[in-house]
Design an enzyme around this catalytic site. Structure first.
Site: not given
Length: 285
Positions: A138, A151
């Site tokens: 990400s 995350y």
């Protein structure tokens, strides 16, 4: 099949970027083994192409199952040329409000699930002296943001693993690429997002606008999954593919801003950094 056709193993193809990657690869003439969690998703994936779409039920947090599925695919479908470790999910919440079991579950899927698939394909690729391992991290794996600490932490961890593995296996003809998407029009911020319960009012001013903005933007994100898939396919035939592939204008902007901030701190605190080195004067009486 075209002369450059490959066999891809893609985890998490029921929706989102995983589905886009798999569908684009099938359209390009490749064979794709896609992993899903539910039988209905397996049937839907196989229907994309009865001959070249192969579904496998798999929970990537089951290490034994990951090894067994990879072994079976190598025997029955063929040698895996490309792994795309895509399975993962987002966990939203301030760090103090995130229960530790939720944090561990996030790492189980996003880090250890990806690591298990990478370890499973490596012996085969190393023996053949070729292969390409890609994993979806990400933009949050290169620049952290408030409200998604678990995350981002999982993606930072995966980034570190991938970068080191890439250096370990480059001599075997194996490439390793971290895919760092920005915001794409998938269900990541919608039904796929796990949200920690709010319990501490002190974070309301910071976090509530972030949560509201993410929910409002869901389905309207800048990134196009089909274009992300096209970009990924573009690097599969490159003799020297990138170790990092950032996808999306928002990701490029935020990652560059994060890198610039680190560079500024390095410059600001350079003297203090260098002051910790051993010098002969340290032995002086």
């Amino acid at each position: 099949m075209t002369p450059t056709a490959k066999i891809l193993l893609v985890t998490g193809v029921s929706s989102g970027l995983g589905r886009a990657f798999a569908a684009a690869a099938l359209d390009a003439g490749h064979t794709v083994v896609g992993t899903v969690r539910k039988e209905a998703d397996a049937e839907a994936f196989t229907a994309l192409h009865p001959e070249r779409a192969h579904a496998r039920l798999l929970d990537v947090t089951d290490d034994v199952a990951v090894l067994a599925v990879t072994r079976e695919v190598e025997k029955t479908v063929g040698p895996v040329d490309v792994l795309i470790a895509n399975a993962g999910y987002g966990l939203e919440g301030t760090f103090e409000e995130t229960p530790l079991p939720e944090l561990r579950a996030q790492f189980d899927v996003n880090v250890f699930g990806a690591a298990a698939t990478v370890q499973a394909v490596l012996p085969y690729m190393r023996e053949r002296r070729r292969g390409h391992i890609l994993a979806v991290t990400s933009m949050g794996g290169l620049a952290s943001f408030p409200g998604v600490s678990a995350y981002c932490g999982s993606k930072y961890a995966l980034e570190g693993i991938l970068e080191a593995v890439g250096k370990e296996v480059s001599g075997f003809g194996i490439h390793v690429t971290a895919i760092e998407p920005g915001s794409f029009r998938t269900d990541w911020a919608g039904r796929s997002m796990v949200r920690a319960p709010r319990t501490i009012p002190d974070y309301d001013e910071l976090f509530e606008p972030i949560r509201a903005a993410r929910q409002t933007a869901s389905g309207q994100q800048l990134g196009n999954p089909a274009k992300a898939a096209a970009a990924l396919l573009r690097i599969l035939d490159e003799p020297n593919p990138p170790a990092h592939l950032v996808l999306g204008a928002d990701a490029l902007r935020l990652v560059r801003a994060g890198r610039d901030a680190i560079d500024r701190e390095l410059d600001t605190w350079e003297d203090l950094t260098l002051s910790t080195d051993y010098t002969p004067a340290d032995d002086a009486p």
